[in-house]
Design a protein around this motif. Structure first.
Motif, PDB file in Angstrom:
ATOM      1  N   PRO A  54       0.830  -1.213   0.000  1.00 47.78           N
ATOM      2  CA  PRO A  54       0.000   0.000   0.000  1.00 47.78           C
ATOM      3  C   PRO A  54       0.863   1.261   0.000  1.00 47.78           C
ATOM      4  N   GLN A  55       0.510   2.203  -0.845  1.00 43.32           N
ATOM      5  CA  GLN A  55       1.246   3.460  -0.975  1.00 43.32           C
ATOM      6  C   GLN A  55       0.368   4.646  -0.569  1.00 43.32           C
ATOM      7  N   GLN A  56      -0.438   4.485   0.465  1.00 44.88           N
ATOM      8  CA  GLN A  56      -1.406   5.520   0.806  1.00 44.88           C
ATOM      9  C   GLN A  56      -0.781   6.786   1.374  1.00 44.88           C
ATOM     10  N   TYR A  57       0.481   6.749   1.760  1.00 41.97           N
ATOM     11  CA  TYR A  57       1.114   7.936   2.332  1.00 41.97           C
ATOM     12  C   TYR A  57       1.995   8.675   1.318  1.00 41.97           C
ATOM     13  N   LEU A  58       2.103   8.164   0.121  1.00 43.41           N
ATOM     14  CA  LEU A  58       3.004   8.699  -0.893  1.00 43.41           C
ATOM     15  C   LEU A  58       2.557  10.077  -1.386  1.00 43.41           C
ATOM     16  N   LEU A  59       3.470  11.054  -1.357  1.00 43.23           N
ATOM     17  CA  LEU A  59       3.182  12.398  -1.861  1.00 43.23           C
ATOM     18  C   LEU A  59       3.717  12.614  -3.267  1.00 43.23           C
ATOM     19  N   GLU A  60       4.834  12.004  -3.584  1.00 43.31           N
ATOM     20  CA  GLU A  60       5.469  12.137  -4.897  1.00 43.31           C
ATOM     21  C   GLU A  60       5.689  10.735  -5.456  1.00 43.31           C
ATOM     22  N   PRO A  61       5.665  10.579  -6.768  1.00 39.89           N
ATOM     23  CA  PRO A  61       5.904   9.253  -7.341  1.00 39.89           C
ATOM     24  C   PRO A  61       7.279   8.714  -6.934  1.00 39.89           C
ATOM     25  N   ARG A  80       9.764  30.528  13.303  1.00 38.50           N
ATOM     26  CA  ARG A  80       9.061  29.415  12.663  1.00 38.50           C
ATOM     27  C   ARG A  80       9.913  28.867  11.516  1.00 38.50           C
ATOM     28  N   PRO A  81      10.162  27.555  11.541  1.00 35.01           N
ATOM     29  CA  PRO A  81      10.975  26.977  10.465  1.00 35.01           C
ATOM     30  C   PRO A  81      10.151  26.722   9.211  1.00 35.01           C
ATOM     31  N   SER A  82      10.835  26.749   8.094  1.00 36.25           N
ATOM     32  CA  SER A  82      10.253  26.426   6.795  1.00 36.25           C
ATOM     33  C   SER A  82      11.221  25.464   6.117  1.00 36.25           C
ATOM     34  N   VAL A  83      10.697  24.333   5.625  1.00 35.06           N
ATOM     35  CA  VAL A  83      11.560  23.310   5.034  1.00 35.06           C
ATOM     36  C   VAL A  83      11.115  23.022   3.609  1.00 35.06           C
ATOM     37  N   THR A  84      12.073  23.012   2.688  1.00 38.57           N
ATOM     38  CA  THR A  84      11.817  22.617   1.303  1.00 38.57           C
ATOM     39  C   THR A  84      12.682  21.401   0.999  1.00 38.57           C
ATOM     40  N   ALA A  85      12.048  20.349   0.502  1.00 33.16           N
ATOM     41  CA  ALA A  85      12.759  19.113   0.136  1.00 33.16           C
ATOM     42  C   ALA A  85      12.884  19.045  -1.380  1.00 33.16           C
ATOM     43  N   ARG A  86      14.079  18.711  -1.842  1.00 39.73           N
ATOM     44  CA  ARG A  86      14.320  18.548  -3.280  1.00 39.73           C
ATOM     45  C   ARG A  86      14.997  17.211  -3.522  1.00 39.73           C
ATOM     46  N   LEU A  87      14.582  16.571  -4.600  1.00 41.75           N
ATOM     47  CA  LEU A  87      15.217  15.323  -5.019  1.00 41.75           C
ATOM     48  C   LEU A  87      15.811  15.553  -6.398  1.00 41.75           C
ATOM     49  N   PHE A  88      17.067  15.141  -6.570  1.00 44.46           N
ATOM     50  CA  PHE A  88      17.777  15.326  -7.831  1.00 44.46           C
ATOM     51  C   PHE A  88      18.092  13.983  -8.466  1.00 44.46           C
ATOM     52  N   ASP A  89      17.965  13.923  -9.777  1.00 41.26           N
ATOM     53  CA  ASP A  89      18.425  12.778 -10.565  1.00 41.26           C
ATOM     54  C   ASP A  89      19.944  12.925 -10.673  1.00 41.26           C
ATOM     55  N   LEU A  90      20.684  11.944 -10.172  1.00 43.34           N
ATOM     56  CA  LEU A  90      22.142  12.035 -10.152  1.00 43.34           C
ATOM     57  C   LEU A  90      22.726  12.089 -11.558  1.00 43.34           C
ATOM     58  N   SER A  92      21.228  13.156 -14.581  1.00 44.13           N
ATOM     59  CA  SER A  92      20.946  14.361 -15.365  1.00 44.13           C
ATOM     60  C   SER A  92      21.090  15.647 -14.555  1.00 44.13           C
ATOM     61  N   LYS A  93      21.220  15.521 -13.229  1.00 46.24           N
ATOM     62  CA  LYS A  93      21.286  16.660 -12.289  1.00 46.24           C
ATOM     63  C   LYS A  93      19.985  17.466 -12.282  1.00 46.24           C
ATOM     64  N   ALA A  94      18.928  16.959 -12.896  1.00 47.98           N
ATOM     65  CA  ALA A  94      17.638  17.649 -12.925  1.00 47.98           C
ATOM     66  C   ALA A  94      16.898  17.423 -11.611  1.00 47.98           C
ATOM     67  N   ILE A  95      16.045  18.375 -11.267  1.00 45.38           N
ATOM     68  CA  ILE A  95      15.215  18.225 -10.074  1.00 45.38           C
ATOM     69  C   ILE A  95      14.066  17.276 -10.420  1.00 45.38           C
ATOM     70  N   VAL A  96      13.960  16.178  -9.678  1.00 40.29           N
ATOM     71  CA  VAL A  96      12.875  15.214  -9.874  1.00 40.29           C
ATOM     72  C   VAL A  96      11.607  15.768  -9.246  1.00 40.29           C
ATOM     73  N   PHE A  97      11.708  16.266  -8.020  1.00 40.91           N
ATOM     74  CA  PHE A  97      10.599  16.974  -7.397  1.00 40.91           C
ATOM     75  C   PHE A  97      11.116  17.941  -6.351  1.00 40.91           C
ATOM     76  N   GLU A  98      10.315  18.937  -6.082  1.00 38.59           N
ATOM     77  CA  GLU A  98      10.593  19.937  -5.066  1.00 38.59           C
ATOM     78  C   GLU A  98       9.282  20.192  -4.340  1.00 38.59           C
ATOM     79  N   ARG A  99       9.296  20.080  -3.022  1.00 42.13           N
ATOM     80  CA  ARG A  99       8.062  20.257  -2.256  1.00 42.13           C
ATOM     81  C   ARG A  99       8.358  20.996  -0.960  1.00 42.13           C
ATOM     82  N   HIS A 100       7.533  21.996  -0.699  1.00 42.72           N
ATOM     83  CA  HIS A 100       7.605  22.722   0.563  1.00 42.72           C
ATOM     84  C   HIS A 100       6.856  21.888   1.595  1.00 42.72           C
TER      85      HIS A 100
END
Length: 163
Positions: A54-61, A80-90, A92-100
């Protein structure tokens, strides 16, 4: 933003979130600098396994390629903290996803149980969907195989009559 759990050593990347009635809980998995599940046989098997799990908690593919992650943490004047998560394809160096990572408005959070997925789909519903995706084509293949076996038997009888 709540609680952020970082994990790795899974040879894939994904971002999950859960609401347990308090702060939102995020889990960010990033691993696969040297190895990944990308590529034909491994990615196909991993995709099949994720249909069943089950993938019911998944936010990004789920990303199966080699990857690395980055967290950007900023604190405003009020502390107040603010966090942004980014995932990169090693590769192509492209951003796979970015989410606040923020606390979602209460109208977007469905409390189906004490802890629930933020999009409100239960693990049971996810499992039923996965079974339909897997068993539907498998059942169709079984029917096709039975039909072909009948045709082969009929042709053998037909040939035997003329010998």
């Amino acid at each position: 933003p709540g609680l952020l759990l970082m994990s790795g050593d899974a040879h894939l990347a994904e971002l999950n979130a859960m609401d347990c009635g308090g702060p939102l809980i995020h889990e960010f998995t990033s691993s696969g600098l040297t190895h990944s599940l990308g590529g034909f046989p491994l990615q196909l098997l991993a995709t099949f396994a994720l249909w069943i799990k089950p993938q019911q908690y998944l936010l990004e593919p789920t990303f199966f390629g080699r990857n690395f992650a980055e967290l950007n943490v900023e604190v405003d004047e009020d502390g107040r903290p603010s966090v942004t998560a980014r995932l990169f394809d090693l590769d192509s160096k492209a951003i796979v996803f970015e989410r606040h990572l923020e606390r979602l408005p209460s109208d977007k959070v469905q409390r189906l149980a004490q802890c629930s997925a933020i999009h409100g789909v239960s693990a049971y519903d996810m499992l039923l969907r996965a079974m339909a995706l897997v068993l539907g084509p498998a059942f169709a293949c079984l029917l096709l195989q039975l039909s072909l076996q009948r045709r082969c038997r009929a042709k053998k009888r037909h040939v035997a009559l003329f010998q």
